[in-house]
Scaffold this motif. Structure first.
Motif, PDB file in Angstrom:
ATOM      1  N   UNK A   1     -46.045  10.878 165.740  1.00  0.00           N
ATOM      2  CA  UNK A   1     -45.017  11.907 165.646  1.00  0.00           C
ATOM      3  C   UNK A   1     -45.722  13.211 165.300  1.00  0.00           C
ATOM      4  N   UNK A   2     -45.134  14.341 165.712  1.00  0.00           N
ATOM      5  CA  UNK A   2     -45.812  15.623 165.518  1.00  0.00           C
ATOM      6  C   UNK A   2     -44.871  16.687 164.976  1.00  0.00           C
ATOM      7  N   UNK A   3     -45.493  17.656 164.297  1.00  0.00           N
ATOM      8  CA  UNK A   3     -44.774  18.806 163.800  1.00  0.00           C
ATOM      9  C   UNK A   3     -45.393  20.073 164.361  1.00  0.00           C
ATOM     10  N   UNK A   4     -44.574  21.105 164.539  1.00  0.00           N
ATOM     11  CA  UNK A   4     -45.046  22.382 165.077  1.00  0.00           C
ATOM     12  C   UNK A   4     -44.858  23.466 164.025  1.00  0.00           C
ATOM     13  N   UNK A   5     -45.949  24.118 163.648  1.00  0.00           N
ATOM     14  CA  UNK A   5     -45.856  25.225 162.692  1.00  0.00           C
ATOM     15  C   UNK A   5     -45.247  26.446 163.376  1.00  0.00           C
ATOM     16  N   UNK A   6     -44.206  26.997 162.775  1.00  0.00           N
ATOM     17  CA  UNK A   6     -43.573  28.220 163.266  1.00  0.00           C
ATOM     18  C   UNK A   6     -43.318  29.125 162.074  1.00  0.00           C
ATOM     19  N   UNK A   7     -43.780  30.366 162.168  1.00  0.00           N
ATOM     20  CA  UNK A   7     -43.553  31.306 161.080  1.00  0.00           C
ATOM     21  C   UNK A   7     -42.097  31.742 161.042  1.00  0.00           C
ATOM     22  N   UNK A   8     -41.645  32.029 159.831  1.00  0.00           N
ATOM     23  CA  UNK A   8     -40.323  32.612 159.679  1.00  0.00           C
ATOM     24  C   UNK A   8     -40.354  34.047 160.219  1.00  0.00           C
ATOM     25  N   UNK A   9     -39.383  34.549 160.997  1.00  0.00           N
ATOM     26  CA  UNK A   9     -38.040  34.004 161.254  1.00  0.00           C
ATOM     27  C   UNK A   9     -37.918  33.209 162.555  1.00  0.00           C
ATOM     28  N   UNK A  10     -39.045  32.974 163.258  1.00  0.00           N
ATOM     29  CA  UNK A  10     -38.972  32.366 164.586  1.00  0.00           C
ATOM     30  C   UNK A  10     -38.321  30.987 164.563  1.00  0.00           C
ATOM     31  N   UNK A  11     -38.640  30.179 163.529  1.00  0.00           N
ATOM     32  CA  UNK A  11     -38.075  28.834 163.454  1.00  0.00           C
ATOM     33  C   UNK A  11     -36.553  28.891 163.374  1.00  0.00           C
ATOM     34  N   UNK A  12     -36.030  29.788 162.513  1.00  0.00           N
ATOM     35  CA  UNK A  12     -34.582  29.912 162.366  1.00  0.00           C
ATOM     36  C   UNK A  12     -33.909  30.400 163.635  1.00  0.00           C
ATOM     37  N   UNK A  13     -34.558  31.346 164.320  1.00  0.00           N
ATOM     38  CA  UNK A  13     -33.994  31.874 165.565  1.00  0.00           C
ATOM     39  C   UNK A  13     -33.912  30.787 166.638  1.00  0.00           C
ATOM     40  N   UNK A  14     -34.905  29.898 166.652  1.00  0.00           N
ATOM     41  CA  UNK A  14     -34.888  28.803 167.624  1.00  0.00           C
ATOM     42  C   UNK A  14     -33.751  27.839 167.309  1.00  0.00           C
ATOM     43  N   UNK A  15     -33.605  27.468 166.017  1.00  0.00           N
ATOM     44  CA  UNK A  15     -32.585  26.499 165.636  1.00  0.00           C
ATOM     45  C   UNK A  15     -31.169  27.060 165.798  1.00  0.00           C
ATOM     46  N   UNK A  16     -31.015  28.386 165.716  1.00  0.00           N
ATOM     47  CA  UNK A  16     -29.704  29.003 165.920  1.00  0.00           C
ATOM     48  C   UNK A  16     -29.341  29.100 167.401  1.00  0.00           C
TER      49      UNK A  16
END
Length: 355
Positions: free
Chosen positions: A210-225
């Motif tokens: 299983x893998x995780x992807x590092x994303x800086x804030x605010x990009x992670x929130x913008x993707x999930x929204x």
């Protein structure tokens, strides 16, 4: 000494863009200028117009000597009158220098992408013939290592073993260690060979973990929204991860295209450095080879032209990972229990679950 130490620390923080713009590109440009000057001089010497002129109007014949550091090193016998010579530490014709200039620039591109495939022909830069075979040997070693399933299992066990406390034969000591670990887990530094953090796209492990992807804030929130439907990177997504759920590791805002995380995160480091905010599935990858196409999709990837993630003069290709599904972790959807995170390629981390 303190000032030198401070300067050294500041220098060590130079990011990838600083290295490219401060070293590789200026050096490439200077060698390119020398190539142009050498070409102009060659054209002047061979201009047919001068053959019809008296000798005094023709260009002075300069016996250029290359690979010479200064005029003092020009070979003359003692007592001889020094001749007028032109010296240069750069050997070769203007065509050769132009190839060297392009090779130096390509070295900078390889430094940024961290891909062997982006390296230039090293023979142009004076390296021995066959130097390029080093990368093939390295990839072969990685392939042999990763195709061995047994070795892969041992690798994960070694990570857990290094983090765990040594078991004591004394039952009392074992109980005390367990209570201490429950109150405050011991911080253990774990290291692996550098090749474990630079896996290639064909690594067999992409299919197993299983893998995780590092994303800086605010990009992670913008993707999930749902505002950001394309995640842009300078490297491709491994084929084995297309259509596969990837955990989003939200890190603090920082420099563009520079990871703020270590190669291995264990225990408290995970909770201190990242937030496990959700998951994403990418169903395909768009390859942007032209600035116009990349900027035309700004509303999808949300990268503005002036952004540090925007298209630069030396950009050759950008990969757009297209979002097909995403979800947030909350009370209804529990956050996965993670023992440790191990960087495998750029911002992609393999997840070692709690046993």
């Amino acid at each position: 000494l303190s000032r030198n130490k401070k300067d050294s620390m500041q220098h060590s923080k130079m990011n990838d863009n600083d290295v490219l713009n401060s070293i590789y590109l200026p050096m490439s440009e200077m060698i390119g200028e020398r190539s142009h000057i050498r070409m102009l001089w060659h054209q002047r010497e061979n201009d047919k117009l001068f053959k019809s002129m008296p000798l005094e109007y023709r260009p002075i014949v300069v016996p250029f000597q290359f690979n010479v550091a200064s005029r003092d090193q020009v070979g003359t016998k003692k007592g001889d009158i020094p001749k007028e010579v032109g010296t240069s530490p750069l050997n070769g014709s203007h065509q050769t220098l132009q190839r060297v200039s392009e090779a130096v620039k390509q070295l900078g591109v390889a430094f940024m992408s961290q891909k062997y495939s982006d390296l230039p022909d090293m023979e142009i830069l004076g390296f021995p013939k066959g130097t390029s075979s080093v990368k093939e040997t390295t990839e072969e070693k990685i392939e042999k290592y990763d195709e061995d399933v047994k070795t892969e299992n041992i690798e994960e066990e070694s990570i857990s073993t290094k983090v765990a406390h040594d078991k004591s034969s004394d039952a009392v000591q074992q109980k005390e260690q367990q209570e201490t670990r429950q109150c405050k887990p011991e911080k253990v530094i774990v290291t692996l060979d550098a090749s474990e953090h630079t896996k290639n796209l064909e690594w067999s492990g992409w299919k197993k973990h299983s893998f995780g992807l590092e994303m800086q804030r605010p990009w992670a929130g913008l993707l999930l929204k749902g505002n950001k439907t394309i995640e842009t990177r300078l490297y491709d997504l491994p084929k084995a991860l297309v259509g596969k759920r990837i955990v989003i590791l939200e890190s603090q805002p920082g420099e563009a295209r520079v990871s703020s995380l270590g190669n291995i995160l264990v225990g408290d480091d995970i909770h201190e450095k990242v937030k496990i905010v959700g998951w994403v599935v990418f169903n395909r990858v768009i390859i942007y080879r032209y600035r116009s196409k990349f900027e035309a999709d700004e509303k999808k990837h949300l990268v503005k032209q002036e952004s540090g993630y925007g298209w630069k003069e030396d950009t050759k290709v950008v990969y757009g990972w297209v979002v097909s599904k995403k979800g947030k972790y909350n009370d209804a959807v529990k956050t996965p229990s993670i023992h440790s995170l191990v960087r495998r390629m750029r911002s992609l981390y393999s997840i070692v679950p709690e046993k």
